[in-house]
Design a protein around this motif. Structure first.
Motif, PDB file in Angstrom:
ATOM      1  N   LYS A 249       0.851  -1.174   0.000  1.00 42.93           N
ATOM      2  CA  LYS A 249       0.000   0.000   0.000  1.00 42.93           C
ATOM      3  C   LYS A 249       0.893   1.232   0.000  1.00 42.93           C
ATOM      4  CE  LYS A 249      -3.841   2.248   2.367  1.00 42.93           C
ATOM      5  NZ  LYS A 249      -5.239   1.988   2.728  1.00 42.93           N
ATOM      6  N   HIS A 250       0.669   2.087  -0.992  1.00 46.08           N
ATOM      7  CA  HIS A 250       1.446   3.311  -1.112  1.00 46.08           C
ATOM      8  C   HIS A 250       0.523   4.463  -0.755  1.00 46.08           C
ATOM      9  CE1 HIS A 250       4.464   1.081  -3.508  1.00 46.08           C
ATOM     10  NE2 HIS A 250       3.410   0.437  -3.958  1.00 46.08           N
ATOM     11  N   GLU A 278      -2.272  -1.189  -3.464  1.00 45.18           N
ATOM     12  CA  GLU A 278      -3.121   0.004  -3.439  1.00 45.18           C
ATOM     13  C   GLU A 278      -2.277   1.273  -3.542  1.00 45.18           C
ATOM     14  OE1 GLU A 278      -6.020   0.228  -0.276  1.00 45.18           O
ATOM     15  OE2 GLU A 278      -6.022   2.407  -0.282  1.00 45.18           O
ATOM     16  N   ILE A 279      -2.818   2.244  -4.239  1.00 48.08           N
ATOM     17  CA  ILE A 279      -2.253   3.590  -4.183  1.00 48.08           C
ATOM     18  C   ILE A 279      -3.337   4.486  -3.592  1.00 48.08           C
ATOM     19  CG2 ILE A 279      -1.449   5.583  -5.522  1.00 48.08           C
ATOM     20  CD1 ILE A 279      -0.248   3.596  -7.531  1.00 48.08           C
ATOM     21  N   LYS A 280      -2.975   5.155  -2.548  1.00 51.71           N
ATOM     22  CA  LYS A 280      -3.939   6.068  -1.931  1.00 51.71           C
ATOM     23  C   LYS A 280      -3.291   7.443  -1.850  1.00 51.71           C
ATOM     24  CE  LYS A 280      -6.642   6.875   2.241  1.00 51.71           C
ATOM     25  NZ  LYS A 280      -6.036   8.163   2.611  1.00 51.71           N
ATOM     26  N   THR A 281      -3.956   8.425  -2.387  1.00 51.81           N
ATOM     27  CA  THR A 281      -3.378   9.766  -2.365  1.00 51.81           C
ATOM     28  C   THR A 281      -4.363  10.764  -1.768  1.00 51.81           C
ATOM     29  OG1 THR A 281      -4.235  10.361  -4.542  1.00 51.81           O
ATOM     30  CG2 THR A 281      -2.070   9.339  -4.495  1.00 51.81           C
ATOM     31  N   GLY A 310      -8.187   8.210  -4.347  1.00 60.11           N
ATOM     32  CA  GLY A 310      -7.542   9.491  -4.579  1.00 60.11           C
ATOM     33  C   GLY A 310      -8.458  10.634  -4.174  1.00 60.11           C
ATOM     34  N   LYS A 311      -7.934  11.462  -3.327  1.00 63.83           N
ATOM     35  CA  LYS A 311      -8.744  12.582  -2.872  1.00 63.83           C
ATOM     36  C   LYS A 311      -8.059  13.896  -3.210  1.00 63.83           C
ATOM     37  CE  LYS A 311     -10.800  14.533   1.280  1.00 63.83           C
ATOM     38  NZ  LYS A 311     -11.265  14.230   2.629  1.00 63.83           N
ATOM     39  N   ASN A 339     -10.786  -1.582  -7.456  1.00 65.04           N
ATOM     40  CA  ASN A 339     -11.636  -0.636  -6.741  1.00 65.04           C
ATOM     41  C   ASN A 339     -11.064   0.762  -6.882  1.00 65.04           C
ATOM     42  OD1 ASN A 339     -13.600  -2.328  -4.958  1.00 65.04           O
ATOM     43  ND2 ASN A 339     -11.613  -3.330  -4.788  1.00 65.04           N
ATOM     44  N   ALA A 340     -11.912   1.694  -7.234  1.00 63.54           N
ATOM     45  CA  ALA A 340     -11.442   3.072  -7.311  1.00 63.54           C
ATOM     46  C   ALA A 340     -12.377   3.940  -6.491  1.00 63.54           C
ATOM     47  CB  ALA A 340     -11.432   3.558  -8.750  1.00 63.54           C
TER      48      ALA A 340
END
Lengths: 415, 244
Positions: A249-250, A278-281, A310-311, A339-340
């Motif tokens: 998870k990034h 996962e990439i979470k920004t 992404g937020k 999932n996005a």
């Protein structure tokens, strides 16, 4: 489960001579970690990925002594035919550095105690801050533009099998400075939890290009947390290539704090088997006239699962914000999942923000077209997957690094 | 070279080809004309190996049953389909694709593959012949190409791969007069005593530029009439309605 963390923490505190201030911060962080434990699906930020894997692993020892292990520089698989300065991390800690192309008076590397009185709410960051012995600081002095990129080589030794490895890097770019940084992890087969924290501070008119490449096929569980602050007219280019490890998870928390800052975050998740990445920004537009751009592409094989959250947050005073994010997924088997969760939270009234997300199968007509020109099914399929992912690689703005990453990832337009 | 006997094809239980017969000898140019929905594109898809059809009948290509071969094997044996709608392939460089394609075919035939330099020479020569802007070759395959550029790219591919049987599926549709002339010249320059062509079209116009040896009328999944070039003129005057 948490007992092992308690006993290891007690041992760490007893053995190392932390200063009273540092000890206080460590204890606060550790208490926070104990209170919240490992994140689970009930948390909004973690609802897409299954963390039971982490919880099921039996971690033993957290404390490794570099001196006990006979590490040779050959273990690090140094990149050839590419001019760069080198920093070697062994089991998450600074091992050595080798600067051939830049002056160590201008780029200062230090290994020191970690102080951050602000206690993060993220329990994995708490865990990191409680257990790290030393934090690595990379500081580019005001006005200095590095000649060549730095590659950080990460190697996990045999003694760190089934452990929790915490690494902590802080990067500071002084005014008008520039740096390119490639973070390369290519560890041998091992099953541990790699918990990395990276703090980045980019001062006025400075530019950081950071490339995070994870390509080893390992059973590692990885969590990378990045806290990034940008000042006036500064620029960040952040690139992620994530493949191989069981779980990764990034997380990027990026704040554009002053006018005319810009942040570009591009990522590729190229997954197979049961990989879950996962990439979470979160991009915080805290001041006016800033720009953010994100392009995330996923190629998902077998039973793999890709997530992008992404937020974009736009503060009331961040007028003339330009924010963009797009995530796309290529689902290459019936069993994959993507999932996005795109989110916009906007309090200013003169902004341009857009987001989009698509997912789909490979185009069989395109395969037919390529096969009718003599290419095999697999060749055609691979060409289409590479073509799909290549758009992200093409965004890399330094030609030498683009070339290197094409070579490492195999995503290029020649066979 | 090609002999089709009693070819029937269904897709989703809908019968499209209903017993089609056609024989093409080496060096011949055949044109198939027919109204919309008569099965023209289905025929070209089946010959080049597109999946998804239920097929009966025999298609013999140089003494081999074509229907037993995979799509790419047919390309290796010398079948080429110029697509009615060439697909856009993002991220794949046109030049690289052409080289990969040519070398895949050469490899399958046991011929020596071309190196970068030899390929460059070949492509320069062929693009010049076809008045094809070389700059386009460094772009992604068909991405953002105009209709004419896409069709010219098909002909360029054809000329580089030098197939034995080229099937042109409505290559004339969407072309302006100049492009039509260039494309036709490209096709004509490939005509030899060994290479054959199957040209599928709605209109007689293309046949002014590429003179066919035979013209066939395809209607309701069957060839209902065959003749010489004069048949095309006849069709143009009377329309398909009169051919029952």
């Amino acid at each position: 489960m948490l007992d092992i963390f308690q006993s290891n923490f007690d041992k760490l505190v007893k053995e190392k001579n932390f200063s009273p201030e540092e000890l206080k911060i460590k204890k606060l962080n550790f208490d926070n970690f104990l209170k919240n434990g490992f994140p689970n699906k009930k948390l909004e930020d973690w609802k897409f990925l299954d963390l039971n894997q982490i919880l099921n692993s039996e971690f033993e020892n957290f404390d490794f002594d570099q001196a006990k292990f006979d590490t040779q520089i050959e273990f690090f698989k140094i990149i050839k035919d590419f001019d760069h300065n080198q920093i070697f991390l062994l089991d998450g800690e600074l091992f050595k550095n080798n600067f051939e192309f830049d002056d160590l008076d201008k780029i200062k590397i230090s290994n020191r105690e970690y102080f951050n009185e602000k206690i993060n709410k993220n329990s994995l960051v708490n865990l990191n801050h409680a257990f790290i012995k030393k934090s690595i600081k990379i500081e580019v002095l005001k006005g200095y533009r590095a000649n060549k990129p730095i590659v950080i080589y990460n190697y996990i030794s045999d003694q760190a099998k089934s452990s929790v490895i915490n690494s902590n890097i802080n990067i500071e770019l002084g005014e008008n400075s520039a740096l390119e940084l490639i973070n390369l992890s290519n560890s041998p087969k091992c099953s541990n939890f790699l918990n990395s924290y990276c703090g980045i501070n980019i001062k006025d008119n400075a530019t950081l290009k950071a490339f995070n490449i994870n390509e080893g096929k390992t059973n590692t569980i990885e969590y990378n947390y990045n806290e990034i602050d940008l000042s006036k007219n500064s620029h960040l280019e952040y690139f992620i290539y994530s493949t191989g490890s069981t779980f990764a998870k990034h997380e990027i928390n990026c704040s554009l704090n002053q006018p005319y800052g810009s942040a570009v975050i591009n990522g590729v998740l190229n997954l197979e088997k049961d990989n879950q990445h996962e990439i979470k920004t979160v991009i915080n537009h805290n001041d006016e006239n800033c720009r953010s751009y994100q392009l995330i592409k996923n190629a998902l094989n077998d039973n793999s699962k890709g997530v992008y959250q992404g937020k974009i947050f736009v503060d009331q005073k961040a007028q003339k914000t330009d924010g963009y994010q797009l995530s796309r997924a290529l689902l290459l088997s019936e069993e994959t999942e993507f999932n996005a969760k795109p989110e916009l939270e906007i309090y200013a009234d003169d902004v341009k923000c857009s987001h989009g997300s698509t997912s789909g199968n490979i185009d069989e007509n395109a395969i037919f077209y390529l096969m009718s020109r003599g290419l095999s099914y697999n060749q055609s399929r691979q060409l289409l997957i590479n073509g799909f992912l290549q758009e992200v690689i093409e965004k890399i703005s330094t030609p030498e690094i683009k070339k290197l990453i094409k070579k490492i990832t195999g995503i290029r337009d020649e066979n | 070279m090609l002999s089709i006997q009693n070819l029937k094809a269904k897709i989703d239980n809908k019968e499209i080809l209903k017993g089609l017969n056609l024989k093409i000898n080496a060096g011949e140019v055949h044109a198939i004309m027919g109204p919309n929905g008569s099965g023209k594109s289905t025929l070209s898809n089946i010959l080049s190996g597109k999946k998804g059809y239920e097929i009966e009948g025999v298609v013999d290509f140089n003494n081999e049953n074509l229907l037993n071969l995979e799509t790419e094997e047919r390309a290796h044996k010398g079948i080429f389909l110029a697509f009615q709608y060439p697909l856009e392939i993002p991220g794949v460089n046109t030049n690289t694709f052409l080289k990969t394609s040519l070398n895949a075919i050469k490899k399958a035939r046991g011929e020596k593959e071309l190196d970068a330099l030899e390929f460059l020479k070949l492509i320069k020569e062929k693009s010049k012949e076809l008045k094809f802007d070389e700059k386009i070759l460094s772009r992604q395959l068909n991405v953002g190409f105009s209709g004419g550029e896409k069709k010219k790219n098909e002909i360029l591919q054809m000329s580089i791969l030098n197939p034995k049987l080229s099937i042109l599926d409505e290559t004339d549709s969407g072309l302006d007069i100049d492009a039509l002339r260039i494309v036709s010249e490209g096709v004509n320059s490939l005509r030899t005593k060994d290479n054959s062509f199957l040209i599928i079209t709605h209109y007689q116009r293309l046949l002014d530029y590429i003179k066919p040896d035979f013209v066939h009328v395809l209607k309701n999944g069957q060839i209902i009439k065959s003749g010489g070039p004069e048949l095309a003129m006849d069709l143009e005057k009377k329309g398909y309605e009169d051919f029952e």
